[in-house]
Design an enzyme around this catalytic site. Structure first.
Site, PDB file in Angstrom:
ATOM      1  N   SER A  25       0.876  -1.169   0.000  1.00 22.11           N
ATOM      2  CA  SER A  25       0.000   0.000   0.000  1.00 22.11           C
ATOM      3  C   SER A  25       0.914   1.220   0.000  1.00 22.11           C
ATOM      4  O   SER A  25       2.103   1.113   0.294  1.00 22.11           O
ATOM      5  CB  SER A  25      -0.853  -0.030   1.271  1.00 22.11           C
ATOM      6  OG  SER A  25      -1.376   1.249   1.571  1.00 22.11           O
ATOM      7  N   TYR A  47      -2.264  -1.564  10.317  1.00 23.59           N
ATOM      8  CA  TYR A  47      -2.189  -1.686   8.852  1.00 23.59           C
ATOM      9  C   TYR A  47      -0.821  -1.219   8.356  1.00 23.59           C
ATOM     10  O   TYR A  47      -0.158  -1.879   7.556  1.00 23.59           O
ATOM     11  CB  TYR A  47      -3.307  -0.823   8.260  1.00 23.59           C
ATOM     12  CG  TYR A  47      -3.511  -0.939   6.775  1.00 23.59           C
ATOM     13  CD1 TYR A  47      -4.337  -1.936   6.247  1.00 23.59           C
ATOM     14  CD2 TYR A  47      -2.915  -0.046   5.891  1.00 23.59           C
ATOM     15  CE1 TYR A  47      -4.558  -2.027   4.875  1.00 23.59           C
ATOM     16  CE2 TYR A  47      -3.124  -0.134   4.526  1.00 23.59           C
ATOM     17  CZ  TYR A  47      -3.952  -1.126   4.028  1.00 23.59           C
ATOM     18  OH  TYR A  47      -4.166  -1.218   2.662  1.00 23.59           O
TER      19      TYR A  47
HETATM   20  P1  NAD Z   1     -11.599  -5.918  -0.062  1.00 28.53           P
HETATM   21  O1  NAD Z   1     -12.129  -5.739   1.307  1.00 28.53           O
HETATM   22  O2  NAD Z   1     -12.460  -5.590  -1.234  1.00 28.53           O
HETATM   23  O3  NAD Z   1     -11.066  -7.415  -0.258  1.00 28.53           O
HETATM   24  C1  NAD Z   1     -10.255  -8.037   0.715  1.00 28.53           C
HETATM   25  C2  NAD Z   1     -10.484  -9.528   0.671  1.00 28.53           C
HETATM   26  O4  NAD Z   1      -9.633 -10.142   1.659  1.00 28.53           O
HETATM   27  C3  NAD Z   1     -11.940  -9.929   1.025  1.00 28.53           C
HETATM   28  O5  NAD Z   1     -12.459 -10.772   0.029  1.00 28.53           O
HETATM   29  C4  NAD Z   1     -11.799 -10.636   2.372  1.00 28.53           C
HETATM   30  O6  NAD Z   1     -12.746 -11.670   2.577  1.00 28.53           O
HETATM   31  C5  NAD Z   1     -10.370 -11.176   2.299  1.00 28.53           C
HETATM   32  N1  NAD Z   1      -9.860 -11.463   3.633  1.00 28.53           N
HETATM   33  C6  NAD Z   1      -9.726 -10.608   4.673  1.00 28.53           C
HETATM   34  N2  NAD Z   1      -9.307 -11.270   5.768  1.00 28.53           N
HETATM   35  C7  NAD Z   1      -9.170 -12.578   5.405  1.00 28.53           C
HETATM   36  C8  NAD Z   1      -8.789 -13.756   6.083  1.00 28.53           C
HETATM   37  N3  NAD Z   1      -8.504 -13.780   7.406  1.00 28.53           N
HETATM   38  N4  NAD Z   1      -8.744 -14.913   5.405  1.00 28.53           N
HETATM   39  C9  NAD Z   1      -9.082 -14.946   4.086  1.00 28.53           C
HETATM   40  N5  NAD Z   1      -9.453 -13.861   3.390  1.00 28.53           N
HETATM   41  C10 NAD Z   1      -9.496 -12.691   4.047  1.00 28.53           C
HETATM   42  O7  NAD Z   1     -10.245  -5.065  -0.088  1.00 28.53           O
HETATM   43  P2  NAD Z   1      -9.334  -4.524  -1.274  1.00 28.53           P
HETATM   44  O8  NAD Z   1      -9.447  -3.053  -1.260  1.00 28.53           O
HETATM   45  O9  NAD Z   1      -9.563  -5.272  -2.533  1.00 28.53           O
HETATM   46  O10 NAD Z   1      -7.897  -4.857  -0.678  1.00 28.53           O
HETATM   47  C11 NAD Z   1      -7.075  -5.898  -1.183  1.00 28.53           C
HETATM   48  C12 NAD Z   1      -5.642  -5.642  -0.748  1.00 28.53           C
HETATM   49  O11 NAD Z   1      -5.206  -4.393  -1.316  1.00 28.53           O
HETATM   50  C13 NAD Z   1      -5.473  -5.504   0.766  1.00 28.53           C
HETATM   51  O12 NAD Z   1      -4.262  -6.111   1.167  1.00 28.53           O
HETATM   52  C14 NAD Z   1      -5.401  -4.001   0.969  1.00 28.53           C
HETATM   53  O13 NAD Z   1      -4.673  -3.655   2.113  1.00 28.53           O
HETATM   54  C15 NAD Z   1      -4.664  -3.591  -0.292  1.00 28.53           C
HETATM   55  N6  NAD Z   1      -4.834  -2.180  -0.640  1.00 28.53           N
HETATM   56  C16 NAD Z   1      -6.081  -1.679  -0.857  1.00 28.53           C
HETATM   57  C17 NAD Z   1      -6.191  -0.341  -1.180  1.00 28.53           C
HETATM   58  C18 NAD Z   1      -7.525   0.283  -1.433  1.00 28.53           C
HETATM   59  O14 NAD Z   1      -7.573   1.525  -1.456  1.00 28.53           O
HETATM   60  N7  NAD Z   1      -8.598  -0.467  -1.645  1.00 28.53           N
HETATM   61  C19 NAD Z   1      -5.060   0.470  -1.279  1.00 28.53           C
HETATM   62  C20 NAD Z   1      -3.807  -0.094  -1.041  1.00 28.53           C
HETATM   63  C21 NAD Z   1      -3.713  -1.428  -0.739  1.00 28.53           C
END
Ligand code: NAD
Length: 255
Positions: A137, A150
């Site tokens: 991130s 985080y």
């Molecule tokens: P999201 O909430 O849409 O998806 C996250 C997924 O992870 C979900 O399907 C959830 O069920 C799964 N998950 C969470 N805990 C879990 C566990 N214990 N076991 C199995 N699955 C688990 O989120 P996203 O925005 O798509 O984020 C995906 C990745 O990208 C994350 O690592 C997040 O930190 C990173 N990220 C997101 C953003 C953003 O702005 N959305 C920015 C930078 C990084």
């Protein structure tokens, strides 16, 4: 991609992971999806030559991580591409930050990537090819207020990635970390809604005045942009790119 590779993607039931799984499938990979919930698009991944498997997994549990890789290796023999993507957010100032949430964040967002990397490496080394992509991130590089768990986990992923790159290098295994700013997914939509309520302003105002305040382009990032970076890093053209943070932030950290 010329060969049919097998890609294991965590957290692929939603958001960025869902986009990555569908992109890699479209590009000819078998995909193994690890999440707590079944992806609603799973049945749409259909092809005579490719498999799409869902393995229910709670990544906070070592036993689930081990079972996941054992099952995937039983079926596909080698995992060529590992995308450690699952994650979640918790917003609270440090002195109120629940210790159980801290522990769970580190388990899901740092320990699980370590374990899965550890378990997939031997077969990758044997075949002399592999791609490991960790979803960091912008908070792998800088901090923001009230996100200590985080930010600590995402900074830790950079160290894991660099170590993996050094040990995997001689076996043509690359490891990289992608560092996006705000991507339009359920994870961010929940935060926007919470801020709108706290600040008493509209969702649009929160998006432009809070979340995109530091963005030079002033646009939310779309999951497709992140999936395209994954796709490139998985290609043979990217074989010399390893141990690097790939920032996708609309110019946030250029300031
Ligand atoms: P999201 O909430 O849409 O998806 C996250 C997924 O992870 C979900 O399907 C959830 O069920 C799964 N998950 C969470 N805990 C879990 C566990 N214990 N076991 C199995 N699955 C688990 O989120 P996203 O925005 O798509 O984020 C995906 C990745 O990208 C994350 O690592 C997040 O930190 C990173 N990220 C997101 C953003 C953003 O702005 N959305 C920015 C930078 C990084």
């Amino acid at each position: 991609m010329a060969t049919t590779r097998t890609a294991l993607i965590t957290g692929a039931a939603s958001g960025i992971g869902a986009e990555i799984a569908q992109t890699l499938f479209r590009e000819g990979c078998h995909v193994v999806i690890a999440d707590r919930k079944e992806p609603d698009y799973l049945k749409s991944l259909s092809s005579a030559d490719q498999q799409a498997r869902f393995i229910p997994t709670d990544l906070s549990k070592q036993s689930d991580c081990q079972y996941l890789v054992e099952q995937a290796l039983n079926e596909f023999e080698v995992i060529d591409i590992l995308v450690n993507n699952a994650g979640f957010q918790h917003v609270s100032q440090l002195e109120d930050f629940p210790e159980t949430v801290w522990e769970n964040m580190l388990k899901v967002m740092l320990t699980a990537p370590f374990l899965l990397t550890k378990y997939v490496l031997p077969k990758m080394k044997q075949q002399g090819w592999g791609r490991i992509i960790n979803m960091g991130s912008i908070h792998s590089q800088i901090a923001s207020l009230n996100k200590v768990g985080y930010i600590a986990a995402k900074h830790g992923l950079v160290g894991l990635t660099k170590s993996t790159a050094l040990e995997g290098g001689p076996f043509q295994i690359t490891a990289n970390v992608i560092c996006p700013a705000y991507v339009r997914t359920p994870l961010v939509e929940q935060q926007i809604a919470a801020q709108a309520e706290t600040l008493g302003i509209s969702l649009e105002q929160v998006e432009s005045e809070v979340f995109l305040k530091a963005s030079a382009t002033g646009k939310m990032i779309e999951p497709e942009e992140v999936a395209a970076m994954v796709s490139y890093l998985c290609s043979d053209q990217a074989k010399s790119i390893t141990g690097v943070c790939w920032t996708i932030d609309g110019g946030w950290t250029a300031q």
